[in-house]
Write a protein that holds these residues in place. Structure first.
Motif, PDB file in Angstrom:
ATOM      1  N   UNK A  77     -36.798 -30.766 -12.761  1.00  0.00           N
ATOM      2  CA  UNK A  77     -36.845 -29.646 -11.833  1.00  0.00           C
ATOM      3  C   UNK A  77     -37.405 -30.096 -10.483  1.00  0.00           C
ATOM      4  N   UNK A  78     -38.489 -30.891 -10.517  1.00  0.00           N
ATOM      5  CA  UNK A  78     -39.071 -31.404  -9.274  1.00  0.00           C
ATOM      6  C   UNK A  78     -38.104 -32.330  -8.553  1.00  0.00           C
ATOM      7  N   UNK A  79     -37.382 -33.161  -9.299  1.00  0.00           N
ATOM      8  CA  UNK A  79     -36.416 -34.068  -8.694  1.00  0.00           C
ATOM      9  C   UNK A  79     -35.295 -33.295  -7.999  1.00  0.00           C
ATOM     10  N   UNK A  80     -34.833 -32.229  -8.635  1.00  0.00           N
ATOM     11  CA  UNK A  80     -33.777 -31.418  -8.018  1.00  0.00           C
ATOM     12  C   UNK A  80     -34.291 -30.699  -6.779  1.00  0.00           C
ATOM     13  N   UNK A  81     -35.493 -30.171  -6.858  1.00  0.00           N
ATOM     14  CA  UNK A  81     -36.056 -29.467  -5.698  1.00  0.00           C
ATOM     15  C   UNK A  81     -36.145 -30.395  -4.490  1.00  0.00           C
ATOM     16  N   UNK A  82     -36.459 -31.659  -4.749  1.00  0.00           N
ATOM     17  CA  UNK A  82     -36.596 -32.619  -3.655  1.00  0.00           C
ATOM     18  C   UNK A  82     -35.260 -32.936  -2.998  1.00  0.00           C
ATOM     19  N   UNK A  83     -34.163 -32.601  -3.678  1.00  0.00           N
ATOM     20  CA  UNK A  83     -32.829 -32.917  -3.161  1.00  0.00           C
ATOM     21  C   UNK A  83     -32.101 -31.702  -2.580  1.00  0.00           C
ATOM     22  N   UNK A  84     -32.775 -30.581  -2.515  1.00  0.00           N
ATOM     23  CA  UNK A  84     -32.136 -29.404  -1.935  1.00  0.00           C
ATOM     24  C   UNK A  84     -31.919 -29.609  -0.443  1.00  0.00           C
ATOM     25  N   UNK A  85     -30.793 -29.107   0.042  1.00  0.00           N
ATOM     26  CA  UNK A  85     -30.434 -29.304   1.437  1.00  0.00           C
ATOM     27  C   UNK A  85     -31.212 -28.408   2.381  1.00  0.00           C
ATOM     28  N   UNK A  86     -31.105 -28.654   3.676  1.00  0.00           N
ATOM     29  CA  UNK A  86     -31.826 -27.849   4.678  1.00  0.00           C
ATOM     30  C   UNK A  86     -31.360 -26.399   4.731  1.00  0.00           C
ATOM     31  N   UNK A  87     -30.155 -26.121   4.221  1.00  0.00           N
ATOM     32  CA  UNK A  87     -29.619 -24.755   4.249  1.00  0.00           C
ATOM     33  C   UNK A  87     -29.785 -24.050   2.906  1.00  0.00           C
ATOM     34  N   UNK A  88     -30.679 -24.551   2.065  1.00  0.00           N
ATOM     35  CA  UNK A  88     -30.825 -23.995   0.720  1.00  0.00           C
ATOM     36  C   UNK A  88     -31.159 -22.509   0.728  1.00  0.00           C
ATOM     37  N   UNK A  89     -31.864 -22.055   1.736  1.00  0.00           N
ATOM     38  CA  UNK A  89     -32.241 -20.655   1.786  1.00  0.00           C
ATOM     39  C   UNK A  89     -31.215 -19.740   2.404  1.00  0.00           C
ATOM     40  N   UNK A  90     -30.084 -20.285   2.828  1.00  0.00           N
ATOM     41  CA  UNK A  90     -29.049 -19.504   3.502  1.00  0.00           C
ATOM     42  C   UNK A  90     -27.812 -19.337   2.619  1.00  0.00           C
ATOM     43  N   UNK A  91     -27.072 -18.240   2.781  1.00  0.00           N
ATOM     44  CA  UNK A  91     -25.802 -18.101   2.060  1.00  0.00           C
ATOM     45  C   UNK A  91     -24.829 -19.194   2.481  1.00  0.00           C
ATOM     46  N   UNK A  92     -24.007 -19.633   1.562  1.00  0.00           N
ATOM     47  CA  UNK A  92     -23.009 -20.667   1.865  1.00  0.00           C
ATOM     48  C   UNK A  92     -21.854 -20.062   2.642  1.00  0.00           C
ATOM     49  N   UNK A  93     -21.353 -20.808   3.616  1.00  0.00           N
ATOM     50  CA  UNK A  93     -20.239 -20.334   4.425  1.00  0.00           C
ATOM     51  C   UNK A  93     -18.901 -20.515   3.720  1.00  0.00           C
ATOM     52  N   UNK A  94     -18.887 -21.327   2.679  1.00  0.00           N
ATOM     53  CA  UNK A  94     -17.657 -21.553   1.916  1.00  0.00           C
ATOM     54  C   UNK A  94     -18.032 -21.912   0.489  1.00  0.00           C
ATOM     55  N   UNK A  95     -17.062 -21.889  -0.397  1.00  0.00           N
ATOM     56  CA  UNK A  95     -17.314 -22.263  -1.779  1.00  0.00           C
ATOM     57  C   UNK A  95     -17.599 -23.758  -1.870  1.00  0.00           C
ATOM     58  N   UNK A  96     -18.667 -24.107  -2.570  1.00  0.00           N
ATOM     59  CA  UNK A  96     -19.060 -25.504  -2.726  1.00  0.00           C
ATOM     60  C   UNK A  96     -18.871 -26.003  -4.155  1.00  0.00           C
ATOM     61  N   UNK A  97     -18.682 -25.079  -5.087  1.00  0.00           N
ATOM     62  CA  UNK A  97     -18.417 -25.415  -6.480  1.00  0.00           C
ATOM     63  C   UNK A  97     -16.953 -25.114  -6.763  1.00  0.00           C
ATOM     64  N   UNK A  98     -16.281 -26.042  -7.410  1.00  0.00           N
ATOM     65  CA  UNK A  98     -14.844 -25.879  -7.665  1.00  0.00           C
ATOM     66  C   UNK A  98     -14.582 -24.705  -8.606  1.00  0.00           C
ATOM     67  N   UNK A  99     -13.511 -23.987  -8.334  1.00  0.00           N
ATOM     68  CA  UNK A  99     -13.088 -22.885  -9.196  1.00  0.00           C
ATOM     69  C   UNK A  99     -12.268 -23.430 -10.361  1.00  0.00           C
ATOM     70  N   UNK A 100     -12.154 -22.674 -11.460  1.00  0.00           N
ATOM     71  CA  UNK A 100     -11.241 -23.073 -12.534  1.00  0.00           C
ATOM     72  C   UNK A 100      -9.835 -23.269 -11.981  1.00  0.00           C
ATOM     73  N   UNK A 101      -9.118 -24.206 -12.539  1.00  0.00           N
ATOM     74  CA  UNK A 101      -7.817 -24.576 -11.984  1.00  0.00           C
ATOM     75  C   UNK A 101      -6.678 -23.751 -12.579  1.00  0.00           C
ATOM     76  N   UNK A 102      -5.721 -23.403 -11.726  1.00  0.00           N
ATOM     77  CA  UNK A 102      -4.473 -22.769 -12.160  1.00  0.00           C
ATOM     78  C   UNK A 102      -3.547 -23.871 -12.697  1.00  0.00           C
ATOM     79  N   UNK A 103      -2.514 -23.514 -13.496  1.00  0.00           N
ATOM     80  CA  UNK A 103      -2.102 -22.156 -13.873  1.00  0.00           C
ATOM     81  C   UNK A 103      -3.011 -21.545 -14.929  1.00  0.00           C
TER      82      UNK A 103
END
Length: 320
Positions: free
Chosen positions: A103-129
């Motif tokens: 948990x501490x290791x992940x916290x240290x790697x959070x980006x500068x915009x961690x407290x802001x909503x994302x402007x676009x999707x950063x995690x891939x969606x399930x794939x079609x079809x």
């Protein structure tokens, strides 16, 4: 980090810029996890990391995604139960110290915009079809179009009169998903220009902008008059309804997430290009002058009309 942390129902593999979540298979693993199989979550998609006591001698490590970063959670709109949260890793209590380290290791790697909503999707969606069976029809998505094929045993007369439906992604502004575990669950597409005109319950409570709504914001609303949408999802040809055994979470939610991601992606590309062009014009008056000169040449050549020339020239001057 390059390490692996195995928990109950999932394993987290830590990389330098992301976490790969692999879900276990088994009768005790939620079917949503089995459907997702695995998900790579960039550190840039996370807002925080928590470690809390769990039930029956366990601890729960949770990576909290930024709002707007994951199409799956955007489509779910807060309707997922804790047991189906793909960002929770349940561990035996004796691994608490190890979990705190990660948990501490992940916290240290959070980006500068961690407290802001994302402007676009950063995690891939399930794939079609993708496809699933609803109560009143079969829904399918090939990456570009969503199709509804009605069942004579479940579809309403309104849907039979409208006939089978096909919706290009480019003509949609979003999707509404109401969990099949709730009363009157459904998946409803939102055509462009019909934002905010969602279905209502028998008591008249609006659902279009509440839980279950995952609209793609920032789109142009048509200036033309818009026909009212049917008030009930079972009467709307742009919706399929769920029921006992129909449209289960592990099938309908990934479907909704894939549609939402495709809608957002296809709409954001031209919008980004337009924004970049306008910004460049405001920063460089010489560029505006050159574009007006080129526009004048097109006008003199008869390739644009007088009205088109005047309107575009006014638009360019407004960017100064």
């Amino acid at each position: 980090m390059g390490d692996v942390l195995a928990g109950i129902q999932a394993t987290w593999e830590f990389d330098t810029d992301s976490v790969l979540i692999r879900f276990e298979r088994g009768i005790r693993t939620p079917r949503l996890f089995q459907s997702l199989r695995e998900r790579r979550v960039p550190h840039a998609a996370l807002s925080s990391v928590t470690l809390t006591p769990g039930k029956r001698g366990t601890v729960v490590l949770r990576a909290v995604p930024r709002p707007g970063a994951d199409p799956l959670l955007e489509a779910a709109a807060g309707q997922l139960k804790d047991g189906c949260d793909p960002y929770r890793l349940v561990l035996p209590a004796e691994r608490e110290t190890l979990a705190e380290y990660y948990a501490d290791e992940l916290r240290a790697r959070l980006g500068p915009d961690a407290g802001e909503p994302a402007e676009r999707f950063l995690v891939a969606a399930p794939e079609a079809p993708m496809r699933f069976k609803a109560y009143d029809g079969r829904a399918s998505f090939d990456g570009d179009r969503i199709s509804f094929r009605w069942f004579w045993t479940g579809a309403s007369s309104e849907k039979w009169k409208a006939g089978d439906q096909t919706f290009p992604v480019t003509e949609l502004s979003g999707v509404e998903w109401r969990s099949p575990e709730a009363f009157e669950g459904y998946l409803r597409l939102v055509p462009r220009g019909l934002e905010g005109t969602g279905p209502v319950t028998a008591e008249g409570t609006g659902l279009g902008g509440g839980p279950g709504s995952a609209l793609c914001t920032g789109t142009d609303r048509s200036a033309q008059s818009v026909a009212a949408r049917p008030t009930r999802a079972d009467e709307d040809p742009a919706a399929v309804i769920f029921g006992l055994g129909y449209g289960p979470v592990h099938e309908s939610l990934p479907f909704a997430a894939a549609v939402l991601e495709s809608v957002r992606r296809k709409q954001s590309a031209p919008a980004a290009a337009t924004t970049a062009l306008a910004s460049a014009g405001r920063r460089d008056p010489a560029d505006i002058a050159e574009r007006i000169h080129h526009l004048g040449e097109l006008h003199r050549a008869g390739l644009v009309t007088e009205d088109e020339f005047s309107a575009k020239k006014a638009q360019l001057l407004a960017e100064l």
